[in-house]
Scaffold this motif. Sequence first.
Motif, PDB file in Angstrom:
ATOM      1  N   ALA A   1       0.758  -1.192  -0.109  1.00 43.00           N
ATOM      2  CA  ALA A   1      -0.198   0.088  -0.388  1.00 43.00           C
ATOM      3  C   ALA A   1       1.299   1.438  -0.079  1.00 43.00           C
TER       4      ALA A   1
ATOM      5  N   ASP B   1      -1.084  -0.894  -8.382  1.00 41.68           N
ATOM      6  CA  ASP B   1      -0.649  -1.954  -7.224  1.00 41.68           C
ATOM      7  C   ASP B   1      -0.405  -2.920  -7.488  1.00 41.68           C
TER       8      ASP B   1
ATOM      9  N   TYR C   1      -5.609  -2.861   2.137  1.00 37.66           N
ATOM     10  CA  TYR C   1      -4.775  -3.354   2.406  1.00 37.66           C
ATOM     11  C   TYR C   1      -4.080  -4.541   2.492  1.00 37.66           C
TER      12      TYR C   1
ATOM     13  N   LYS D   1      -3.709  -6.278  -0.577  1.00 34.32           N
ATOM     14  CA  LYS D   1      -2.485  -5.898  -1.826  1.00 34.32           C
ATOM     15  C   LYS D   1      -1.153  -7.151  -0.975  1.00 34.32           C
TER      16      LYS D   1
ATOM     17  N   GLY E   1      -7.492   1.653   6.953  1.00 37.15           N
ATOM     18  CA  GLY E   1      -6.613   1.726   6.318  1.00 37.15           C
ATOM     19  C   GLY E   1      -4.750   1.736   6.780  1.00 37.15           C
TER      20      GLY E   1
END
Length: 688
Positions: free
Chosen positions: A33, A43, A89, A92, A133
């Motif tokens: 992130a 990403d 997050y 990812k 986040g």
Amino acid sequence: MDLETIPGVGAKTAARLRELDDPESALQNGDVAAIAGAPGITDGQAARIVRAVIRAEHGDEGAFLASDRAEELYQDALELLKRRAVTPYARKRLETLYPSASETRIVEVRQFAGAAATREPDPAIEEALTGLGALEPARDVRVRERCLATGDAERYARAREAVPELSVELVDDARGIAELARGYPTVIVLDEAFLGVEVEGDVRVEPEALAEPAALVPERTLAFFARNRDRLRAAIRVARAAERTGPADTGDGAPTEPPLRSTALFEPACDLEHLETSLDRLETDGSVVGDDRLDALEAAVADLDVRISMAEELANTRLKEAIQERDVTIEGADLLSLVEQGAGVGSLFRRELADEFAAAVEAARSQLVEQLALPDHESLCREAFGDEPTFPVEADERVVSRLREGLTAERDRHAAALKQEVAETLASLREPAAELVEAALELDVELAIARFTRDLDCTMPSLGGQGVEVTGGRSPLLDLDIGEVDPVDYGVAGVALLSGVNSGGKTSTLDLLGLVVILTHMGLPVPAEHARVQRFESLHYQAKSQGTLDAGAFEATLREFSGLADAGSERCVLVDELESITEPGASAMIIAGILEALAESDATAVFVSHLAGEIRETAEIDVAVDGIEAVGLEDGELVVDRSPIKDHLARSTPELIVEKLAGETDGQSFYTRLLRKFGGAAEPIESD
């Protein structure tokens, strides 16, 4: 870390990564992130960069997935994980897990995933995670209430770099500073040479100010916490929910290995109450709230004109009532008319209404003092209404202007002091708050693995031996709930042919083997009661062709298998109905030759084929043939035992149907003669 040494990171990408506050930490921590926050980095790029860093650390060449179908299976496995994460997050971060041939990488992730799988997913934690986040930097912070001043060009350049939020001005002398003081509420002079210079306004000479840039701009800290306030509050909720939930009981009393970043009981890195209270003092724009004095000063400045008007109205109303009711030589109505025309008002009031005027003015003063509620400004409030009789009563604009300036200056000073105070408190919390958020986000990663393990009835496979062995495996790739999937027991070492009826589960068995191999090499649990997997160098999965290949594609396919057959390669090779690429007669010979070459290497291979018998007869080696066999017919549908039978050539669907029809007739029927064409050795199959 030299960013350009990372595989796949060139000069442009490295320059973008350097825009991050701490690119090295982000890369070492696998913080996809944060890396995606660099300008121009997507990403997907961020995940690839992190994987490249991991591969470099473990000496991993990154060639485990050796075919398109193998890559598709990996993406399917990744999606099964990601859909169980709550935060962007975590989704990812999970993308940094990939199948690797590196033993150190596999063991590293197994330690992490093994501990994560013991967690007990809690709905309260899942709900708290919805607002969480990764922390974001505060951007475009500009402060116009202060400026920096210096006469040194080098110091000027350092100041502009260290404190971009403030204007930095070059000055030659005290006159230049005085000019700045007329335009800025506060001027901070960085040169020692100006010590002792007296300039009107809030001018401070602080030669060491650049040593602590954050102290010069408390707004920097406040903006960061204001921007991330909701994320931090979510992290606090996650921590409180997680404090009530530890690792799940494995039932055998055996200790589990700790995760790579342990949050076993989620011990917060800071006092949650203290952090929460400090956050409550911030508005979304970074201003400080919750201070009675500042509230009063802000209200006083904002409403001063209105309150002055109300005080004037009160005084004039009192005087009007007094004039109308006063018994003087002239009638009250006439006196009021004269006063409104401005005729001798001072002498009339002094002679006839001095007490009434004094009372009206005192009422106006008292009301203004009471409404402002600032005792230290009471003197100017009272001066705003003079003792000289006038009508209508009006406040002295010069005094009101002084009062406004005084209130504004005190408001700004008090706000600045509050900002400094709150910023100092929050600055001490910045690192532990970041650790708190990181731990909460990592908890989401762990819980995604825990849900994956529970939802799909997974177990951690053993690593070693030869080939692949699966007991009670259920493929989560089928369009069924995992509990509705028939379990499969199957294992292979060396090379084998897998035969079976149409729709009997040959391809899904191949998918299950491929998925188990991929998850094992990712270091993750697999959907089976038990599994053992050899550590392979690569996985090659040849999916079923959609039709006969042309000459060029056929040649390319043969070249591909030639590379797979190289001696000494510990590969896992899965192939689905390779015979469809060319004519059946040629297919059997080609597949037999490929299997012979693979058998000479260290490969483990499973070939699904309807030509298993022909291939076995053609091959110059003893090829194992396993079969997925039908056990009956039910309402016209085959009932199949999904677990392949070792050393068994399964009958085809046409043979089973002919056998069923032959069992329904007596003697030398048409169906019996057809059955003999298949060999005729099997007893007729029973139907319900």
